[in-house]
Motif scaffolding. Structure first.
Motif, PDB file in Angstrom:
ATOM      1  N   ILE A   1      53.568   0.020  71.789  1.00 35.03           N
ATOM      2  CA  ILE A   1      54.367  -0.445  70.645  1.00 35.03           C
ATOM      3  C   ILE A   1      55.379   0.637  70.286  1.00 35.03           C
TER       4      ILE A   1
ATOM      5  N   VAL B   1      60.190  -3.837  65.521  1.00 35.01           N
ATOM      6  CA  VAL B   1      58.930  -3.488  66.186  1.00 35.01           C
ATOM      7  C   VAL B   1      58.965  -4.149  67.554  1.00 35.01           C
TER       8      VAL B   1
ATOM      9  N   CYS C   1      59.208  -8.999  70.051  1.00 31.41           N
ATOM     10  CA  CYS C   1      59.540  -8.378  68.764  1.00 31.41           C
ATOM     11  C   CYS C   1      58.894  -9.165  67.627  1.00 31.41           C
TER      12      CYS C   1
ATOM     13  N   ILE D   1      59.001   1.436  67.694  1.00 33.06           N
ATOM     14  CA  ILE D   1      59.984   0.904  66.753  1.00 33.06           C
ATOM     15  C   ILE D   1      61.353   1.346  67.259  1.00 33.06           C
TER      16      ILE D   1
ATOM     17  N   SER E   1      60.433  -6.801  61.771  1.00 31.91           N
ATOM     18  CA  SER E   1      61.382  -5.719  61.543  1.00 31.91           C
ATOM     19  C   SER E   1      61.330  -5.261  60.105  1.00 31.91           C
TER      20      SER E   1
END
Lengths: 184, 152
Positions: free
Chosen positions: B130, B121, B112, B132, B115
């Protein structure tokens, strides 16, 4: 100040008397009074005789003054007074004593169980008594802060009605007290 | 609607009107309290789902809550092999650490890097992909493949 009496009828047909000035603490009652359609008795089909005296007790104390709890929130300082040229220290002291006394009164007034809290919150919402709604909502919030869902359920006497599958999916936040992973 | 204070009828807090549930949640300044409040019963959960939606779409409402920091070294397997838990550090409550349960186990091995507004992310180097991800609503959105970013 007028001391006209208003009569309020509870959902279970019991009549209670209240001064008009006190009744004005409720926006709902204030609108009925000002609307001029007052026909002797105001029926309150959403408030029972169990809770109405408690509501009246609050209104009597606040006598149409909806700003009292706001003054407490400001630490008892009335903003308007600060800009007056003749700032009266004695008056300020008296105001502080009054606010302290009111805080103490509220503490004693709010000493009841969750069943009364539920009814009082609903009544305050229905009658639009801002100060009373603030007090009851804050009391409910204080029974939630820092507690797990199980403790909250216990406080409010409710059962979890999630299915085991939903329970499984639930995001749970737990306090983690063990220092198994303490920072190095 | 039942009358407030109806004698002899036990009050059912799960039937509390939505507007009052929302008023209560406005007084909870820790997001952990908000999450636990909403997992008490079904009706509170659905009442708060609406306010969650508002919070997620309005950065100004998010400011009601202080941020929680994700602690990467506290990712952990749970008893349920399909889930993992994360450590969250609360900045406002004397550094109290919460354990966030029930996250997909794949997140255990992901990375991660940052954010924004509650969205994390999540980079899966193995695939590679990737996404979210919002850890509270569990909403997950894929981002374009890495090779579409020229700089990577």
């Amino acid at each position: 100040m007028s001391s006209t009496k208003i009569f309020l009828k509870s959902s279970d047909d019991k009549t209670f008397e209240i001064d008009e000035t006190a009744a004005r603490a409720s926006e709902t009652l204030k609108n009925i009074i000002d609307g001029g359609c007052l026909d002797g008795v105001i029926p309150l089909p959403n408030v029972s005789s169990n809770i109405l005296p408690k509501v009246i007790e609050y209104c009597k104390k606040h006598g149409g003054d909806n700003g009292s709890s706001k003054k407490i929130a400001n630490g008892g300082v009335d903003k308007d007074k600060e800009i007056l040229p003749d700032y009266d220290e004695e008056e300020d002291k008296r105001e502080k004593v009054r606010v302290d006394e009111l805080k103490k009164w509220e503490e004693e007034y709010m000493d009841f169980d969750q069943q009364v809290l539920y009814d009082l919150m609903l009544a305050a919402n229905y009658l639009h008594i801002k100060g009373l709604l603030d007090l009851t909502v804050e009391k409910a919030a204080s029974m939630i802060r820092g507690r797990t869902p199980d403790q909250i359920r216990e406080n409010f006497n409710i059962n979890s009605d999630f299915t085991p599958e939903e329970e499984e999916e639930m995001i749970l936040i737990e306090d983690e007290w063990d220092d198994e992973w303490a920072f190095d | 609607m039942a009358a407030a204070g109806e004698p002899h009828k036990p009050k059912d807090w799960s039937e509390l009107p939505k507007d009052l549930i929302v008023l209560i949640t406005e007084r909870l300044s820790a997001y952990a309290d908000h999450v636990r409040f909403s997992s008490v019963c079904f009706s509170w959960n659905s009442a708060l789902a609406r306010s969650d939606e508002l919070i997620n779409h309005s950065p100004s409402l998010q400011h009601q809550y202080f941020p929680l920091l994700v602690l990467p070294n506290r990712l952990k397997d749970t008893e349920d092999k399909n889930r993992c838990s994360w450590g969250l550090l609360s900045l406002t409550e004397n550094g109290k650490i919460y354990k966030l349960h029930g996250l997909p186990k794949e997140f255990r091995s992901m990375h991660c890097p940052g954010s924004s507004h509650g969205w994390l992310v999540i980079v899966d180097v193995a695939t590679p992909s990737i996404n979210i991800f919002n850890p509270f609503t569990r909403a997950q959105l894929p981002l374009p493949p890495m090779d579409t970013f020229r700089s990577m």
